[in-house]
Write a protein that holds these residues in place. Structure first.
Motif, mmCIF file in Angstrom:
data_model
loop_
_atom_site.group_PDB
_atom_site.id
_atom_site.type_symbol
_atom_site.label_atom_id
_atom_site.label_comp_id
_atom_site.label_asym_id
_atom_site.label_seq_id
_atom_site.Cartn_x
_atom_site.Cartn_y
_atom_site.Cartn_z
ATOM 1 N N GLY A 162 0.814 -1.213 0.000
ATOM 2 C CA GLY A 162 0.000 0.000 0.000
ATOM 3 C C GLY A 162 0.842 1.255 0.000
ATOM 4 O O GLY A 162 1.800 1.394 -0.749
ATOM 5 N N GLN A 163 0.509 2.184 0.894
ATOM 6 C CA GLN A 163 1.180 3.471 0.940
ATOM 7 C C GLN A 163 2.646 3.321 1.351
ATOM 8 O O GLN A 163 3.041 2.362 1.995
ATOM 9 C CB GLN A 163 0.474 4.376 1.958
ATOM 10 N N SER A 164 3.447 4.292 0.999
ATOM 11 C CA SER A 164 4.826 4.321 1.475
ATOM 12 C C SER A 164 4.809 4.651 2.956
ATOM 13 O O SER A 164 3.847 5.241 3.457
ATOM 14 C CB SER A 164 5.617 5.381 0.714
ATOM 15 N N PRO A 165 5.884 4.293 3.694
ATOM 16 C CA PRO A 165 5.919 4.566 5.133
ATOM 17 C C PRO A 165 5.645 6.020 5.487
ATOM 18 O O PRO A 165 5.040 6.308 6.511
ATOM 19 C CB PRO A 165 7.337 4.138 5.521
ATOM 20 N N SER A 166 6.079 6.940 4.658
ATOM 21 C CA SER A 166 5.897 8.355 4.968
ATOM 22 C C SER A 166 4.438 8.780 4.906
ATOM 23 O O SER A 166 4.058 9.806 5.449
ATOM 24 C CB SER A 166 6.729 9.216 4.009
ATOM 25 N N GLN A 167 3.609 7.976 4.235
ATOM 26 C CA GLN A 167 2.190 8.324 4.087
ATOM 27 C C GLN A 167 1.315 7.660 5.150
ATOM 28 O O GLN A 167 0.123 7.937 5.215
ATOM 29 C CB GLN A 167 1.697 7.913 2.698
ATOM 30 N N ARG A 168 1.884 6.806 5.954
ATOM 31 C CA ARG A 168 1.111 6.127 6.986
ATOM 32 C C ARG A 168 0.973 7.015 8.214
ATOM 33 O O ARG A 168 1.729 7.957 8.423
ATOM 34 C CB ARG A 168 1.782 4.804 7.380
ATOM 35 N N THR A 169 0.000 6.683 9.060
ATOM 36 C CA THR A 169 -0.174 7.426 10.310
ATOM 37 C C THR A 169 1.008 7.150 11.230
ATOM 38 O O THR A 169 1.798 6.236 11.004
ATOM 39 C CB THR A 169 -1.465 7.010 11.012
ATOM 40 N N ARG A 170 1.106 7.907 12.307
ATOM 41 C CA ARG A 170 2.228 7.714 13.238
ATOM 42 C C ARG A 170 2.175 6.329 13.898
ATOM 43 O O ARG A 170 3.169 5.833 14.405
ATOM 44 C CB ARG A 170 2.227 8.804 14.298
ATOM 45 N N GLY A 171 1.008 5.695 13.880
ATOM 46 C CA GLY A 171 0.864 4.354 14.444
ATOM 47 C C GLY A 171 1.071 3.249 13.423
ATOM 48 O O GLY A 171 0.858 2.072 13.732
ATOM 49 N N GLY A 172 1.475 3.634 12.188
ATOM 50 C CA GLY A 172 1.747 2.639 11.158
ATOM 51 C C GLY A 172 0.535 2.175 10.391
ATOM 52 O O GLY A 172 0.611 1.195 9.643
ATOM 53 N N PHE A 173 -0.603 2.867 10.522
ATOM 54 C CA PHE A 173 -1.828 2.445 9.847
ATOM 55 C C PHE A 173 -1.877 2.972 8.425
ATOM 56 O O PHE A 173 -1.625 4.162 8.174
ATOM 57 C CB PHE A 173 -3.048 2.931 10.618
ATOM 58 N N ASP A 174 -2.186 2.079 7.477
ATOM 59 C CA ASP A 174 -2.326 2.414 6.063
ATOM 60 C C ASP A 174 -3.822 2.457 5.759
ATOM 61 O O ASP A 174 -4.488 1.422 5.723
ATOM 62 C CB ASP A 174 -1.631 1.339 5.229
ATOM 63 N N SER A 175 -4.366 3.651 5.558
ATOM 64 C CA SER A 175 -5.815 3.809 5.372
ATOM 65 C C SER A 175 -6.305 3.201 4.062
ATOM 66 O O SER A 175 -7.489 2.864 3.934
ATOM 67 C CB SER A 175 -6.202 5.295 5.427
ATOM 68 N N GLN A 176 -5.432 3.068 3.057
ATOM 69 C CA GLN A 176 -5.850 2.494 1.782
ATOM 70 C C GLN A 176 -6.057 0.982 1.874
ATOM 71 O O GLN A 176 -6.978 0.438 1.285
ATOM 72 C CB GLN A 176 -4.825 2.812 0.699
ATOM 73 N N THR A 177 -5.194 0.305 2.625
ATOM 74 C CA THR A 177 -5.264 -1.161 2.710
ATOM 75 C C THR A 177 -5.865 -1.655 4.016
ATOM 76 O O THR A 177 -6.242 -2.816 4.124
ATOM 77 C CB THR A 177 -3.862 -1.780 2.585
ATOM 78 N N GLY A 178 -5.963 -0.765 5.017
ATOM 79 C CA GLY A 178 -6.458 -1.179 6.328
ATOM 80 C C GLY A 178 -5.436 -1.984 7.113
ATOM 81 O O GLY A 178 -5.792 -2.684 8.062
ATOM 82 N N ILE A 179 -4.160 -1.875 6.723
ATOM 83 C CA ILE A 179 -3.104 -2.674 7.348
ATOM 84 C C ILE A 179 -2.275 -1.810 8.306
ATOM 85 O O ILE A 179 -1.919 -0.682 7.995
ATOM 86 C CB ILE A 179 -2.185 -3.288 6.278
ATOM 87 N N TYR A 180 -1.980 -2.390 9.473
ATOM 88 C CA TYR A 180 -1.063 -1.782 10.433
ATOM 89 C C TYR A 180 0.333 -2.372 10.205
ATOM 90 O O TYR A 180 0.499 -3.589 10.134
ATOM 91 C CB TYR A 180 -1.496 -2.062 11.867
ATOM 92 N N HIS A 181 1.331 -1.502 10.094
ATOM 93 C CA HIS A 181 2.706 -1.949 9.857
ATOM 94 C C HIS A 181 3.555 -1.715 11.099
ATOM 95 O O HIS A 181 3.305 -0.790 11.873
ATOM 96 C CB HIS A 181 3.317 -1.178 8.672
ATOM 97 N N SER A 182 4.566 -2.552 11.271
ATOM 98 C CA SER A 182 5.509 -2.353 12.369
ATOM 99 C C SER A 182 6.204 -1.014 12.209
ATOM 100 O O SER A 182 6.527 -0.594 11.096
ATOM 101 C CB SER A 182 6.541 -3.477 12.396
ATOM 102 N N LEU A 183 6.440 -0.351 13.330
ATOM 103 C CA LEU A 183 7.088 0.953 13.322
ATOM 104 C C LEU A 183 8.602 0.848 13.441
ATOM 105 O O LEU A 183 9.307 1.854 13.408
ATOM 106 C CB LEU A 183 6.554 1.801 14.484
#
Length: 562
Positions: free
Chosen positions: A10-31
């Protein structure tokens, strides 16, 4: 060495929320990331034992560096002694007992200074490890031996009678007095000069079949590969380096047959070069004595033990060496966390989350500050982990603070369930997401909060009541030592919350007092409707409440009144 590379989604890391959430895919990524020096090896021809031993201290340090100390005997094993024993036992298993690649070896023993040697020798010779709780009955043992297809059993002498009917060859962990059976130590001694043929497993091969606790249903054999373990060991070494010092001393009283004890103590701490003080089994006084005597710094624990520290420690032992207490297996309530930190302000309490199906890994607090800032949280995603929170009715991926089922993806996730394609398909979807069955949410900082098991939610008049929430409230009562909440069938409401309570010694606490105590702190639909007093709450070896046992007990009680 080849390395594991994170694949961006999905989004690049810089586009994710501070908690690692990708709003396009609904996926939380490790910080956090492992970094170049800690990548997970992907070299195909690599087994768990070879990887773990490659991380041992260098030869000049291994001779004197203590790996394990037995609290019962005071016996110590250095890293060099451990490595020789592993190779010798693997050689003995191959030449003496005919264990070949893919053969399942069943291990039934309480914690022992030989336990790590046994497990790593099985891995090294190419065998498949399956472990069991010594408290299991003969019928439970027989069922696991047959289900796993074990070719050999390595058992403590006190447990050998449980395997007679299986006709599986047995090797005793040690020779009893006046006995003439072959033991592990004798096999090690007689095979020190023999060569081990090249029988190594690949990362894709099955390393272990670990049976889930069965707290809510039938126990299933979890298939974990060498890749799963190697990935998990890499994460554990990385996180231990982040949190601990080289000279720290760890205490193991959790069962080594369980994923928590197996992944952390039997394997993981060895990659860090740590010293582990080993108790055969847990008892509160013995734990305090071990901390006092051996100046223990770290205890990976479970909530019942943390509760015991808060409620039962009457002093007399020097616990000042203690620096970190990890918690897993079940969520900690904010109230219990606050009471622990008030009593032990110098100790860093760091909850985490994992399950057998993820090789024991998933989330962890890496710093004391993070843990203090997120009361009752279960940590943040470890490197290589992604997560989704899925609404179990609509299937929608939930944003921060939205509740749903926790789904995980990582190289530590199991291959599947032994001989159960239907259960595997229901647990791991076609994209590799592991459905944990746990109700949860993430906050804006990427911290995970476990609410309860979805299957254990009480359905009361259309509302959903989490037993864990009510249990946390009950444990806040000064006269309640332990508690469990279960659903009780009700003709009008569908289900009502029923509490099983262990009273403090000398307490005359009544059912009505318990009901009123809870009612004053919860919404009307969450009120406890019935209370039964009990001497002990049944729990698994990992500290999880065995609700199915209490449900069966409540039904038996109802039938007896009819």
């Amino acid at each position: 060495m080849d390395t594991f590379e994170d694949i961006p989604i999905g989004q690049s890391p810089s586009q994710r929320t501070r908690g690692g959430f990708d709003s396009q895919t609904g996926i939380y990524h490790s910080l956090v990331q492992l970094g170049d020096g800690n990548k997970i090896p992907t070299k195909a021809n690599l087994d768990t034992a070879t990887f773990v031993m490659s991380q041992f201290p260098k030869l000049d340090q291994a001779v004197s560096k203590v790996a394990f100390i037995d609290t019962a005997t005071g016996h110590q094993v250095t890293y060099s002694q451990l490595q020789r024993s592993i190779y010798s036992l693997a050689t003995g298993l191959y030449h003496g007992l005919g264990v070949r690649k893919g053969d399942v070896v069943f291990v039934l023993s309480p914690n022992s200074i030989l336990y790590p040697t046994i497990c790593l020798a099985v891995f090294l010779v190419g065998g498949v490890l399956t472990t069991a709780n010594p408290l299991n009955t003969k019928s439970e043992i027989t069922k696991q031996v047959l289900d796993s297809g074990a070719k050999l059993a390595i058992v403590a002498p006190s447990e050998a009678h449980k395997l007679v009917s299986t006709n599986v060859p047995t090797l005793l962990t040690y020779r009893p007095e006046n006995g003439d059976e072959l033991s592990v130590q004798e096999l090690i001694d007689c095979c020190e000069q023999m060569e081990l043929p090249e029988t190594r497993s690949t990362q894709s091969d099955i390393a272990a079949i670990l049976y889930s606790s069965g707290t809510t249903g039938v126990s299933k054999g979890v298939l974990l590969t060498h890749s799963n373990f190697i990935s998990c060991m890499t994460l554990l070494k990385w996180s231990t380096y982040k949190m601990s010092a080289d000279q720290d001393v760890f205490l193991c009283f959790l069962p080594m047959f369980h994923i928590y004890g197996l992944a952390f103590f039997t394997l993981g701490l060895l990659t860090f070069g740590a010293t582990t003080v080993l108790m055969q089994r847990y008892d509160f006084k013995g734990m305090l004595e071990a901390i006092h005597t051996h100046k223990v710094n770290n205890i990976p624990a479970v909530p019942p033990i943390i509760l015991s520290l808060v409620k039962h420690n009457k002093g007399g032992y020097d616990l000042s060496s203690l620096r970190r207490v990890g918690s897993g297996a079940a969520p900690l309530s904010k109230e219990l966390v606050d009471r622990f930190r008030a009593k032990f302000p110098w100790v860093h309490l760091r909850p985490g989350y994992g399950l057998t199906e993820s090789c024991g890994a998933a989330t962890l607090f890496l710093t004391h500050e993070e843990a203090k800032a997120h009361h009752a949280g279960s940590g943040k995603l470890l490197p290589t982990f992604c997560a989704k929170v899925v609404d179990y009715e609509t299937g929608a991926a939930m944003p921060p603070y939205g509740e749903g089922e926790l789904w995980l993806k990582s190289p530590t996730v199991m291959k599947g369930y032994l001989g159960n394609e239907a259960a595997t398909a229901a647990t791991i979807d076609s994209d590799g997401w592991l459905k944990t069955g746990d109700l949860c949410y993430f906050d804006d900082d990427g911290c995970l909060y476990i609410v309860d098991r979805i299957k254990e939610l009480i359905k009361h008049n259309g509302y959903q009541v989490a037993p864990a929430e009510l249990e946390a409230i009950l444990l806040g009562h000064p006269q309640i030592l332990d508690a469990a909440v279960i659903p009780l069938e009700d003709e009008e409401a569908g289900e009502i919350p029923m509490a099983y309570v262990v009273r403090a010694e000398g307490s005359q606490l009544s059912e009505d007092q318990v009901i009123q105590f809870v009612a004053s702190q919860v919404a009307p639909f969450k009120k406890v409707k019935k209370v039964s007093f009990i001497n002990i709450i049944p729990k698994s070896a990992a500290g999880k409440i065995l609700r199915k046992d209490l449900v069966a007990q409540s039904k038996q009680h109802v039938r007896s009144k009819l």
